[in-house]
Scaffold this active site. Structure first.
Site, mmCIF file in Angstrom:
data_model
loop_
_atom_site.group_PDB
_atom_site.id
_atom_site.type_symbol
_atom_site.label_atom_id
_atom_site.label_comp_id
_atom_site.label_asym_id
_atom_site.label_seq_id
_atom_site.Cartn_x
_atom_site.Cartn_y
_atom_site.Cartn_z
ATOM 1 N N HIS A 97 -3.795 -4.787 -0.090
ATOM 2 C CA HIS A 97 -3.359 -5.362 1.182
ATOM 3 C C HIS A 97 -3.461 -6.885 1.111
ATOM 4 O O HIS A 97 -4.549 -7.431 1.302
ATOM 5 C CB HIS A 97 -4.242 -4.843 2.324
ATOM 6 C CG HIS A 97 -3.995 -3.420 2.672
ATOM 7 N ND1 HIS A 97 -3.042 -3.044 3.605
ATOM 8 C CD2 HIS A 97 -4.542 -2.284 2.206
ATOM 9 C CE1 HIS A 97 -3.025 -1.721 3.692
ATOM 10 N NE2 HIS A 97 -3.925 -1.236 2.855
ATOM 11 N N GLU A 106 -2.548 -8.971 3.250
ATOM 12 C CA GLU A 106 -2.908 -9.486 4.575
ATOM 13 C C GLU A 106 -4.394 -9.380 4.860
ATOM 14 O O GLU A 106 -4.882 -9.971 5.820
ATOM 15 C CB GLU A 106 -2.085 -8.769 5.665
ATOM 16 C CG GLU A 106 -2.539 -7.366 6.027
ATOM 17 C CD GLU A 106 -2.139 -6.249 5.062
ATOM 18 O OE1 GLU A 106 -2.386 -5.078 5.398
ATOM 19 O OE2 GLU A 106 -1.603 -6.545 3.968
ATOM 20 N N CYS A 157 0.835 -1.202 0.000
ATOM 21 C CA CYS A 157 0.000 0.000 0.000
ATOM 22 C C CYS A 157 0.874 1.258 0.000
ATOM 23 O O CYS A 157 1.590 1.509 -0.959
ATOM 24 C CB CYS A 157 -1.005 -0.051 1.149
ATOM 25 S SG CYS A 157 -2.330 1.168 0.974
#
Length: 193
Positions: A175, A177, A77
């Site tokens: 992202h 994650e 990001c």
């Protein structure tokens, strides 16, 4: 394997640490130069505003360290955006790893872009076992235009770089994650490099 998440006060670092733990690995949060240099893999996260994040990097000397790293580095990001030449956000000079300037989405679309979007034109082993048009999670108001270093694209008003790569440096605008199984696969691909 020694995995380091660079901790410079701009990030959503705990969620990345938990995602890596779910994959069976441990990551260390640090801003220690020796720890970063000794790592097998380095993750450079970022959530927030570009100019204040760069100020934190400069204050710790990490702005000169990161571009010299030789092991695989993954910017996430804002981390990816800071690896570019510059950003319109706060008129910020970046780390000049990726040869592209980050710009703001036009006022034709709602910013930030928040939510799930598709990635296409997947290139390099970062996207092993990831299907074209897989969905990933985005939160951003600025983007890197498509360049010869683009290894995945997405579209929000315009086609833009969802991921970049140059030598040992990788960056994802999204992202991983927070991107469910697709994101876990991308993180695993990075860790297996």
């Amino acid at each position: 394997m020694k995995i380091v998440i660079i901790n410079y006060g701009a990030g959503n670092i705990q969620s990345i640490k938990f995602a890596i733990k779910r994959l069976g690995f441990e990551a260390v949060l640090t801003d220690n130069v020796d720890d970063i240099l000794a790592a097998d893999k380095v993750i450079f996260p970022g959530v927030g505003e570009a100019s204040s994040a760069m100020s934190k990097l400069r204050a710790s000397g990490l702005d000169t360290l990161i571009p010299t790293l030789k092991q695989p580095v993954l910017g996430i990001c804002l981390g990816m955006q800071l690896m570019c030449n510059a950003s319109e956000e706060g008129k910020t000079k970046g780390l000049e790893i990726f040869n592209v300037d980050v710009v703001k989405f036009s006022n034709k679309v709602k910013v930030p872009q928040i939510g799930w979007n598709e990635i296409s034109n997947l290139k390099t082993n970062l996207f092993n076992k990831v299907k074209e048009k897989s969905h990933i999670y985005m939160v951003h108001s600025f983007y890197a235009p498509v360049t010869n270093e683009t290894i995945a694209t997405s579209n929000y008003d315009v086609d833009y770089s969802a991921a970049l790569q140059k030598n040992n440096f990788y960056g994802t605008q999204f992202h991983p994650e927070k991107s469910s199984e697709v994101g876990e696969q991308i993180l695993m691909n990075f860790l297996e490099m």
